[in-house]
Scaffold this motif. Structure first.
Motif, PDB file in Angstrom:
ATOM      1  N   GLY A 163       8.656  25.368  -1.613  1.00  0.00           N
ATOM      2  CA  GLY A 163       9.102  24.658  -0.418  1.00  0.00           C
ATOM      3  C   GLY A 163       8.222  23.490  -0.021  1.00  0.00           C
ATOM      4  N   ASP A 164       7.032  23.356  -0.624  1.00  0.00           N
ATOM      5  CA  ASP A 164       6.185  22.190  -0.338  1.00  0.00           C
ATOM      6  C   ASP A 164       6.879  20.912  -0.798  1.00  0.00           C
ATOM      7  OD1 ASP A 164       4.285  23.792   0.746  1.00  0.00           O
ATOM      8  OD2 ASP A 164       2.765  23.451  -0.793  1.00  0.00           O
ATOM      9  N   GLN A 165       6.626  19.815  -0.067  1.00  0.00           N
ATOM     10  CA  GLN A 165       7.222  18.530  -0.421  1.00  0.00           C
ATOM     11  C   GLN A 165       6.146  17.540  -0.852  1.00  0.00           C
ATOM     12  OE1 GLN A 165       9.716  17.255   2.908  1.00  0.00           O
ATOM     13  NE2 GLN A 165      11.508  18.054   1.834  1.00  0.00           N
ATOM     14  N   VAL A 166       6.503  16.752  -1.866  1.00  0.00           N
ATOM     15  CA  VAL A 166       5.629  15.693  -2.363  1.00  0.00           C
ATOM     16  C   VAL A 166       6.474  14.427  -2.462  1.00  0.00           C
ATOM     17  CG1 VAL A 166       4.164  14.908  -4.253  1.00  0.00           C
ATOM     18  CG2 VAL A 166       4.199  17.341  -3.641  1.00  0.00           C
ATOM     19  N   TYR A 167       5.942  13.314  -1.954  1.00  0.00           N
ATOM     20  CA  TYR A 167       6.682  12.053  -1.980  1.00  0.00           C
ATOM     21  C   TYR A 167       5.691  10.898  -1.959  1.00  0.00           C
ATOM     22  CZ  TYR A 167       5.868  12.387   3.072  1.00  0.00           C
ATOM     23  OH  TYR A 167       5.293  12.521   4.319  1.00  0.00           O
ATOM     24  N   GLN A 195       0.863  -1.173   0.000  1.00  0.00           N
ATOM     25  CA  GLN A 195       0.000   0.000   0.000  1.00  0.00           C
ATOM     26  C   GLN A 195       0.902   1.227   0.000  1.00  0.00           C
ATOM     27  OE1 GLN A 195      -3.194   0.240   2.867  1.00  0.00           O
ATOM     28  NE2 GLN A 195      -3.353   2.455   2.686  1.00  0.00           N
ATOM     29  N   VAL A 196       0.791   2.040  -1.056  1.00  0.00           N
ATOM     30  CA  VAL A 196       1.619   3.243  -1.169  1.00  0.00           C
ATOM     31  C   VAL A 196       0.679   4.435  -1.380  1.00  0.00           C
ATOM     32  CG1 VAL A 196       3.595   1.989  -2.100  1.00  0.00           C
ATOM     33  CG2 VAL A 196       1.937   3.008  -3.660  1.00  0.00           C
ATOM     34  N   SER A 197       1.123   5.585  -0.883  1.00  0.00           N
ATOM     35  CA  SER A 197       0.305   6.794  -0.953  1.00  0.00           C
ATOM     36  C   SER A 197       1.160   7.958  -1.424  1.00  0.00           C
ATOM     37  CB  SER A 197      -0.293   7.133   0.424  1.00  0.00           C
ATOM     38  OG  SER A 197      -1.110   6.075   0.894  1.00  0.00           O
ATOM     39  N   LEU A 198       0.554   8.828  -2.226  1.00  0.00           N
ATOM     40  CA  LEU A 198       1.201  10.073  -2.605  1.00  0.00           C
ATOM     41  C   LEU A 198       0.925  11.095  -1.514  1.00  0.00           C
ATOM     42  CD1 LEU A 198       2.737  11.574  -4.942  1.00  0.00           C
ATOM     43  CD2 LEU A 198       0.492  12.423  -5.643  1.00  0.00           C
ATOM     44  N   MET A 199       1.986  11.687  -0.983  1.00  0.00           N
ATOM     45  CA  MET A 199       1.881  12.592   0.146  1.00  0.00           C
ATOM     46  C   MET A 199       2.212  14.024  -0.280  1.00  0.00           C
ATOM     47  SD  MET A 199       1.112  10.379   2.492  1.00  0.00           S
ATOM     48  CE  MET A 199       1.218  11.441   3.940  1.00  0.00           C
ATOM     49  N   HIS A 200       1.402  14.975   0.182  1.00  0.00           N
ATOM     50  CA  HIS A 200       1.695  16.400   0.043  1.00  0.00           C
ATOM     51  C   HIS A 200       1.985  16.919   1.443  1.00  0.00           C
ATOM     52  CE1 HIS A 200       0.071  20.729  -0.763  1.00  0.00           C
ATOM     53  NE2 HIS A 200       1.394  20.697  -0.646  1.00  0.00           N
ATOM     54  N   ASN A 201       3.253  17.157   1.729  1.00  0.00           N
ATOM     55  CA  ASN A 201       3.699  17.420   3.093  1.00  0.00           C
ATOM     56  C   ASN A 201       3.264  16.252   3.976  1.00  0.00           C
ATOM     57  OD1 ASN A 201       4.901  19.844   2.276  1.00  0.00           O
ATOM     58  ND2 ASN A 201       3.013  21.004   2.595  1.00  0.00           N
ATOM     59  N   ASP A 202       2.304  16.432   4.879  1.00  0.00           N
ATOM     60  CA  ASP A 202       1.858  15.327   5.755  1.00  0.00           C
ATOM     61  C   ASP A 202       0.477  14.808   5.375  1.00  0.00           C
ATOM     62  OD1 ASP A 202       4.173  15.451   7.316  1.00  0.00           O
ATOM     63  OD2 ASP A 202       3.339  17.072   8.547  1.00  0.00           O
ATOM     64  N   ASP A 203      -0.056  15.238   4.244  1.00  0.00           N
ATOM     65  CA  ASP A 203      -1.416  14.861   3.862  1.00  0.00           C
ATOM     66  C   ASP A 203      -1.407  13.814   2.746  1.00  0.00           C
ATOM     67  OD1 ASP A 203      -2.449  16.776   5.646  1.00  0.00           O
ATOM     68  OD2 ASP A 203      -2.291  18.354   4.114  1.00  0.00           O
ATOM     69  N   ILE A 204      -2.279  12.818   2.883  1.00  0.00           N
ATOM     70  CA  ILE A 204      -2.431  11.804   1.835  1.00  0.00           C
ATOM     71  C   ILE A 204      -3.271  12.383   0.700  1.00  0.00           C
ATOM     72  CG2 ILE A 204      -3.376   9.541   1.281  1.00  0.00           C
ATOM     73  CD1 ILE A 204      -2.845   8.665   4.128  1.00  0.00           C
ATOM     74  N   VAL A 205      -2.750  12.280  -0.512  1.00  0.00           N
ATOM     75  CA  VAL A 205      -3.440  12.799  -1.686  1.00  0.00           C
ATOM     76  C   VAL A 205      -4.105  11.670  -2.465  1.00  0.00           C
ATOM     77  CG1 VAL A 205      -3.176  14.070  -3.856  1.00  0.00           C
ATOM     78  CG2 VAL A 205      -1.852  14.741  -1.842  1.00  0.00           C
ATOM     79  N   ALA A 206      -3.386  10.565  -2.668  1.00  0.00           N
ATOM     80  CA  ALA A 206      -3.918   9.425  -3.422  1.00  0.00           C
ATOM     81  C   ALA A 206      -3.174   8.176  -2.986  1.00  0.00           C
ATOM     82  CB  ALA A 206      -3.764   9.640  -4.918  1.00  0.00           C
ATOM     83  N   SER A 207      -3.833   7.033  -3.136  1.00  0.00           N
ATOM     84  CA  SER A 207      -3.225   5.768  -2.700  1.00  0.00           C
ATOM     85  C   SER A 207      -3.559   4.650  -3.677  1.00  0.00           C
ATOM     86  CB  SER A 207      -3.728   5.371  -1.299  1.00  0.00           C
ATOM     87  OG  SER A 207      -3.396   6.338  -0.324  1.00  0.00           O
ATOM     88  N   VAL A 208      -2.690   3.644  -3.720  1.00  0.00           N
ATOM     89  CA  VAL A 208      -2.956   2.378  -4.404  1.00  0.00           C
ATOM     90  C   VAL A 208      -2.516   1.273  -3.456  1.00  0.00           C
ATOM     91  CG1 VAL A 208      -2.706   3.324  -6.742  1.00  0.00           C
ATOM     92  CG2 VAL A 208      -0.703   2.381  -5.571  1.00  0.00           C
ATOM     93  N   TRP A 209      -3.191   0.132  -3.523  1.00  0.00           N
ATOM     94  CA  TRP A 209      -2.846  -0.949  -2.602  1.00  0.00           C
ATOM     95  C   TRP A 209      -3.236  -2.292  -3.195  1.00  0.00           C
ATOM     96  CZ3 TRP A 209      -6.533   2.721  -1.735  1.00  0.00           C
ATOM     97  CH2 TRP A 209      -7.869   2.294  -1.783  1.00  0.00           C
ATOM     98  N   GLU A 210      -2.731  -3.334  -2.584  1.00  0.00           N
ATOM     99  CA  GLU A 210      -3.023  -4.715  -2.968  1.00  0.00           C
ATOM    100  C   GLU A 210      -3.158  -5.528  -1.684  1.00  0.00           C
ATOM    101  OE1 GLU A 210      -3.831  -8.268  -4.452  1.00  0.00           O
ATOM    102  OE2 GLU A 210      -3.903  -6.375  -5.549  1.00  0.00           O
TER     103      GLU A 210
END
Length: 238
Positions: free
Chosen positions: A205-209, A169-184
């Motif tokens: 300065g915003d981070q996305v990971y 299960q992985v999620s796209l994060m904007h700073n500390d907020d979950i934006v979107a996820s995919v999982w199995e």
């Protein structure tokens, strides 16, 4: 007898006349007319002194053409200088717009994870990093400037060894907020993947990971399908 005498006298006169070139009074009359003209010559843009004083065939507009060439050269030089300044301004503005990155997790001979806490995925193989916004050590993209960005990520895994199944299960994060996820969560099949693409307005300065959920793992991707990418669509004007 009188006719014969007249012929004898006429022949020498004709011979002398033939040897003497005919002259005309036009040149002298022309020169006299020019010399007597005291008013400005009505020539417009033509070079009258050239036309009246030089030989036939002289270029009466040579001076005008020379002045025109000098003026044209100066104008072209000015336009070239203005174009160089404009090019520099455009490059200065657009240089900050070349922001894009693409990275992949790399070939996994085993599994990535599981970890005891939620962990950013560190995509170590960088395919593109214009603007140097992505940091492989952190696994995060930091926005160099404010604007609207597009981000995409793919999570892929197959069988992680005998008896082991995908469980990610992985999620796209904007700073500390979950934006979107995919999982199995289905452990009965052998390979699965999921992808997401989102648009995000970011401040500088915003981070996305992309974050891997604790206790989950990505296994056995040898085709570089675990990827993370993004780019600036347009900057903010504020």
């Amino acid at each position: 007898m009188k006719l014969l005498l007249a012929a004898v006298l006429l022949v020498p006169a004709l011979y002398v006349s033939a040897q003497t070139p005919l002259t005309t009074t036009k040149p002298s009359s022309w020169e006299a007319a020019v010399a007597s003209w005291s008013k400005p010559l009505p020539c417009g843009g033509w070079d009258c002194p050239c036309a009246f004083s030089k030989k036939r065939g002289c270029c009466c507009v040579a001076n005008w053409i020379t002045r025109f060439e000098d003026h044209l050269f100066e104008r072209i030089g000015g336009l070239w200088s203005d174009l160089s300044i404009l090019t520099g301004d455009v490059n200065g503005i657009t240089a900050g717009l070349n922001i894009a990155f693409s990275a992949v997790l790399g070939k996994l001979s085993s599994c990535y994870g599981p970890f005891t806490s939620n962990t950013p995925i560190k995509y170590q193989t960088i395919l593109l990093n214009s603007g140097i916004g992505y940091n492989p050590t952190l696994g995060a993209f930091t926005a160099p400037r404010a604007g609207l960005y597009s981000f995409s990520f793919t999570a892929f895994s197959n069988e992680g060894g005998v008896g082991r199944r995908m469980y990610h299960q992985v999620s796209l994060m904007h700073n500390d907020d979950i934006v979107a996820s995919v999982w199995e969560d289905n452990r009965e099949d052998y390979e699965d993947s999921g992808s997401q693409t989102v648009l995000l307005p970011l401040s500088a300065g915003d981070q996305v990971y992309v974050r891997l959920l604790s206790g989950r793992q990505l296994c056995g991707d040898i085709y570089l399908q675990n990827s993370f990418s993004g780019y600036l669509i347009y900057p903010s004007t504020g």
